[in-house]
Motif scaffolding. Structure first.
Motif, short mmCIF file in Angstrom:
data_model
loop_
_atom_site.label_atom_id
_atom_site.label_comp_id
_atom_site.label_asym_id
_atom_site.label_seq_id
_atom_site.Cartn_x
_atom_site.Cartn_y
_atom_site.Cartn_z
N MET A 1 -65.40 -13.65 43.81
CA MET A 1 -65.02 -12.58 44.75
C MET A 1 -65.54 -11.22 44.28
O MET A 1 -66.01 -10.41 45.05
CB MET A 1 -63.50 -12.57 44.86
N LEU A 2 -65.43 -10.97 42.94
CA LEU A 2 -65.82 -9.66 42.43
C LEU A 2 -67.33 -9.49 42.29
O LEU A 2 -67.83 -8.37 42.29
CB LEU A 2 -65.16 -9.41 41.08
N ARG A 3 -68.07 -10.58 42.16
CA ARG A 3 -69.50 -10.47 41.90
C ARG A 3 -70.25 -9.65 42.95
O ARG A 3 -70.99 -8.73 42.62
CB ARG A 3 -70.13 -11.86 41.76
N PRO A 4 -70.07 -9.95 44.23
CA PRO A 4 -70.78 -9.13 45.23
C PRO A 4 -70.32 -7.68 45.23
O PRO A 4 -71.11 -6.77 45.47
CB PRO A 4 -70.45 -9.82 46.56
N LEU A 5 -69.05 -7.47 44.93
CA LEU A 5 -68.54 -6.09 44.89
C LEU A 5 -69.15 -5.32 43.71
O LEU A 5 -69.50 -4.14 43.83
CB LEU A 5 -67.01 -6.09 44.77
N VAL A 6 -69.28 -6.01 42.58
CA VAL A 6 -69.86 -5.38 41.41
C VAL A 6 -71.35 -5.12 41.63
O VAL A 6 -71.89 -4.07 41.23
CB VAL A 6 -69.64 -6.25 40.15
N GLU A 7 -72.03 -6.04 42.29
CA GLU A 7 -73.45 -5.83 42.60
C GLU A 7 -73.62 -4.62 43.52
O GLU A 7 -74.54 -3.81 43.34
CB GLU A 7 -74.03 -7.09 43.26
N ASP A 8 -72.72 -4.51 44.47
CA ASP A 8 -72.75 -3.35 45.37
C ASP A 8 -72.48 -2.07 44.59
O ASP A 8 -73.14 -1.04 44.81
CB ASP A 8 -71.69 -3.53 46.46
N LEU A 9 -71.55 -2.13 43.64
CA LEU A 9 -71.24 -0.97 42.79
C LEU A 9 -72.47 -0.54 42.00
O LEU A 9 -72.79 0.66 41.93
CB LEU A 9 -70.09 -1.32 41.84
N GLN A 10 -73.17 -1.50 41.41
CA GLN A 10 -74.35 -1.17 40.61
C GLN A 10 -75.44 -0.54 41.46
O GLN A 10 -76.13 0.39 41.03
CB GLN A 10 -74.88 -2.44 39.92
N GLU A 11 -75.61 -1.04 42.68
CA GLU A 11 -76.59 -0.46 43.60
C GLU A 11 -76.22 0.98 43.94
O GLU A 11 -77.08 1.86 44.01
CB GLU A 11 -76.69 -1.31 44.87
N ARG A 12 -74.94 1.19 44.20
CA ARG A 12 -74.48 2.55 44.52
C ARG A 12 -74.71 3.50 43.33
O ARG A 12 -75.13 4.65 43.51
CB ARG A 12 -72.98 2.53 44.87
N ARG A 13 -74.41 3.01 42.14
CA ARG A 13 -74.63 3.83 40.95
C ARG A 13 -76.11 4.19 40.79
O ARG A 13 -76.45 5.34 40.52
CB ARG A 13 -74.15 3.08 39.71
N ALA A 14 -76.96 3.18 40.93
CA ALA A 14 -78.40 3.41 40.76
C ALA A 14 -78.92 4.41 41.78
O ALA A 14 -79.71 5.32 41.44
CB ALA A 14 -79.15 2.09 40.88
N LYS A 15 -78.46 4.30 43.01
CA LYS A 15 -78.90 5.22 44.06
C LYS A 15 -78.42 6.64 43.76
O LYS A 15 -79.17 7.61 43.91
CB LYS A 15 -78.38 4.75 45.41
N ALA A 16 -77.16 6.78 43.34
CA ALA A 16 -76.60 8.10 43.05
C ALA A 16 -77.34 8.76 41.89
O ALA A 16 -77.60 9.97 41.90
CB ALA A 16 -75.12 7.99 42.74
N LYS A 17 -77.71 7.96 40.89
CA LYS A 17 -78.38 8.52 39.71
C LYS A 17 -79.82 8.95 40.00
O LYS A 17 -80.41 9.69 39.21
CB LYS A 17 -78.35 7.50 38.57
N LEU A 18 -80.37 8.52 41.13
CA LEU A 18 -81.70 8.97 41.53
C LEU A 18 -81.67 10.37 42.14
O LEU A 18 -82.72 10.97 42.38
CB LEU A 18 -82.31 7.99 42.53
N GLY A 19 -80.47 10.87 42.40
CA GLY A 19 -80.36 12.21 42.97
C GLY A 19 -81.08 12.33 44.30
O GLY A 19 -80.87 11.52 45.20
N GLY A 20 -81.96 13.30 44.41
CA GLY A 20 -82.69 13.51 45.67
C GLY A 20 -83.84 12.56 45.89
O GLY A 20 -84.54 12.65 46.90
N GLY A 21 -84.08 11.64 44.94
CA GLY A 21 -85.14 10.65 45.10
C GLY A 21 -86.38 10.99 44.29
O GLY A 21 -86.52 12.08 43.73
#
Length: 515
Positions: A1-21
Motif C-alpha cells: 500500500m505504501l510503495r506507490p505513495l512513497v514513489e509519488d513522494l520521491q517524485e514530488r521531492r525531485a520535482k521540488a528540488k529542481l526549482g524553476g527547472g
C-alpha cells in the motif's frame, strides 16, 4: 500500500528540488550565480541539512496565480550545521518566480525564525529575490504584514543574524540586511534598494541601473549598510563561515575558543619600528594589528567604508575579540560621522555577543568645522560615546601615540571602565596636541616675541613635557607604560584576567540612544 505513495513522494521531492527547472538553473549559472541549493551545499556540513516546507507552493487563498507552479514557494528553509554548529538558514530561489516572497514562503520563514529564536541558533539569509510578490501583496491585506522586521529586532542581540546579498533584495525586504548583524555582498550581483529602477523612474524620474542604485560599491563604500564586498558566491559563503567562527550560538554562550600554537608571550621586534619619526606622519595600523594577534589573522568589517577607523575580529590566545583601532594613514585617523557610526555599531555588536573589546588608540580627535557640525558630528560622536560607555564586556585599551580630546574618551579612555589601560612610551594623552595648544592658548606670547618662530618652538617643547605619558602614569591615570614589544602578552594576560567580568547597571527599559 505504501510503495506507490512513497514513489509519488520521491517524485514530488525531485520535482521540488529542481526549482524553476533546468532552463532557469542554466540561466542562473550564465549570470555567474549558484542556485539556492548549491549555495546551501557549500555552506552546510555534508549530510546535516534538514529541509522544512519542501512541498510548499503558492498559497491556496491567492487568486490570479492558479496556473503558476512555485516549487517550495521560491524559498528553501531548514537547519543544518556549519563547522559542526547548528544554524537555521533560508535561501531564496531566483529560479522560482525570481525568488519573490509569497505568502506560503513567508509562513515557512516565520516558522524558521521562531525555531531559531526558541532554540537559540544563528539565523542566515541567503538573499536572491525580487522582493515581495506583488500579485500577492497588493491590496488592503498588506495591513497584516510586517512581522518579519519586528521579529528580526526581537532576535537582535540574542542570536547572530547574517544576511548575504547574493542577488537582488528589493523594496521593503532590503530591511532584512538593514537589521542584520553581518551583510556580505557579492560584487556586481548583490544589491539592495527600497525601490527598484522601474519604481525609481516612475516616482522621481531618475534613470539608474540596479547596480548604480544599490550595488555593493554603493553599500560597502558609501552608505555603510554592507559589511564586505566579495568576488563571488563561493567567497561569500566562506566569509559567512569565517564570521560565525567568532560568534557564539547565542548571547548567553561564551564565544568559541580555538587552540593556537602562537605563543601568548610572543614579542615582536618589528613593533619598535612601526611609528614614524614625526607624530604628524602616517603609518598603517593594520601592521600593528597583524603583529599582535594570533597568527597575524584578523577579519575586517566595513574595510571600504569610514576608513579612518578599523573594526575587526581577531584572536588573542585563542579568544575571539573585537578590535577598534584608529587608522593614521587615513586623514591621520581623525573621527568623523561615518567612523563614529561604524565604531558604535561594532562595539554594540561585540557587547551583544560577549566578545571582549581591544582599543588601539592613535586619535587626533573629532573632525571640526561648519560642514561636519551641520551634518551632526555631535549626534554621531554621541553614538560612539554611548556604545563604549554602555559596553560591559572585558575592555583593554592601548594608547600608541595620540589620544586627544573626546577621541580619547570614545576610544575607551580611563573613565570608560577599561579593565586595563596601558600606553607606549610615545603616547600623548591631552585635550589637544602641543601645536594646537600653543596656537590657541599661547598665541599672544608667540606674536609678541622678538623671534615668533623660536618662541613657538620653545612653547611647543614645554607643552610636550606636560602631556608626556609618564605624567599620566605618575598620577595613576593609566595602569602602565609598556615596551611596544610587550603589547601582545599584555593584552592576552588582561583578557584572561577579565574573563569573568561582571558589571551591574541601574535598571532601565532602554537607554535613549543618539541617532
Amino acid at each position: 500500500m505504501l510503495r506507490p505513495l512513497v514513489e509519488d513522494l520521491q517524485e514530488r521531492r525531485a520535482k521540488a528540488k529542481l526549482g524553476g527547472g533546468e532552463d532557469k538553473i542554466a540561466r542562473q549559472h550564465e549570470h555567474g550565480k549558484l542556485t539556492a541549493r548549491e549555495r546551501l551545499d557549500l555552506l552546510l556540513d555534508e549530510g546535516t541539512f534538514t529541509e522544512l516546507g519542501l512541498h510548499a507552493g503558492i498559497h491556496y487563498s491567492v487568486r490570479g496565480l492558479e496556473d503558476k507552479d512555485a516549487p517550495a514557494d521560491g524559498v528553501i528553509t531548514g537547519y543544518g550545521k556549519v563547522d559542526g554548529r547548528m544554524v537555521a538558514v533560508c535561501a531564496y530561489d531566483f529560479t522560482v518566480m525570481a525568488g519573490s516572497m509569497g505568502m506560503t514562503g513567508e509562513i515557512k520563514v516565520a516558522r524558521l525564525r521562531e525555531l531559531a529564536l526558541t532554540k537559540r541558533i544563528p539565523f542566515i539569509w541567503l538573499l536572491d529575490s525580487a522582493g515581495a510578490r506583488i500579485q500577492e501583496a497588493v491590496g488592503s491585506l498588506f495591513a497584516g504584514t510586517g512581522h518579519l522586521f519586528r521579529e528580526e529586532v526581537v532576535m537582535s542581540g540574542v542570536i547572530p543574524q547574517v544576511a548575504a546579498l547574493m542577488g537582488p533584495c528589493a523594496a521593503g525586504t532590503a530591511y532584512i540586511p538593514g537589521l542584520a548583524d553581518f551583510v556580505p555582498m557579492v560584487k556586481g550581483r548583490g544589491s539592495m534598494a527600497l525601490a527598484g529602477p522601474h519604481l525609481v523612474r516612475a516616482a522621481v524620474g531618475e534613470d539608474v541601473t540596479q547596480e548604480e542604485l544599490g550595488g555593493s560599491r554603493v553599500h560597502c563604500r558609501k552608505s555603510g549598510v554592507g559589511d564586505l564586498e566579495v568576488a563571488d558566491d563561493e567567497e561569500c559563503i566562506e566569509r559567512i563561515k569565517q564570521y560565525l567562527s567568532y560568534m557564539p550560538q547565542h548571547n548567553r554562550e561564551a564565544p568559541p575558543r580555538r587552540e593556537t600554537v602562537d605563543p601568548i608571550d610572543r614579542r615582536d621586534e618589528e613593533l619598535l619600528d612601526v611609528l614614524p619619526e614625526s607624530n604628524r606622519n602616517p603609518y598603517d595600523m593594520s601592521d600593528v594589528i597583524r603583529r599582535i594577534v594570533d597568527d597575524g589573522e584578523y577579519f575586517d568589517l566595513k574595510p571600504q567604508w569610514a576608513k579612518t577607523i578599523i573594526t575587526c575580529f581577531a584572536r588573542f590566545g585563542g579568544r575571539p575579540v573585537g578590535i577598534v583601532a584608529n587608522q593614521p594613514k587615513q586623514l591621520g585617523g581623525i573621527l568623523d560621522n561615518d567612523s563614529a557610526d561604524k565604531a558604535a555599531r561594532f562595539v554594540n555588536l561585540c557587547n551583544a555577543y560577549g566578545l571582549p573589546l581591544v582599543f588601539l588608540q592613535d586619535v587626533p580627535g573629532f573632525m571640526v568645522g561648519t560642514k561636519v557640525e551641520a551634518e551632526g558630528i555631535i549626534r554621531h560622536g554621541a553614538k560612539m560615546l554611548h556604545a563604549v560607555a554602555n559596553a560591559t564586556v572585558p575592555k583593554v585599551t592601548v594608547v600608541l601615540r595620540k589620544a586627544y580630546g573626546a577621541g580619547y574618551y570614545v576610544m575607551n579612555g580611563r573613565a570608560y571602565e577599561p579593565d586595563l589601560i596601558v600606553a607606549w612610551p610615545s603616547a600623548e594623552i591631552s585635550v589637544m596636541g602641543a601645536e594646537g595648544a600653543v596656537e590657541i592658548v599661547m598665541r599672544r606670547q608667540v606674536d609678541e616675541a622678538a623671534d615668533p618662530a623660536a618662541k613657538k618652538a620653545e612653547l611647543i617643547g614645554a607643552y610636550r613635557k606636560i602631556i608626556d605619558v609618564y605624567v599620566a602614569a605618575r598620577n595613576g591615570m593609566i595602569d602602565d607604560v609598556i615596551d611596544p614589544r610587550e603589547t601582545r602578552p599584555v593584552i592576552c594576560r588582561a583578557l584572561e584576567m577579565a574573563e569573568h567580568k561582571t558589571v551591574e547597571r541601574p535598571w532601565k527599559r532602554n537607554a535613549v540612544v543618539p541617532v
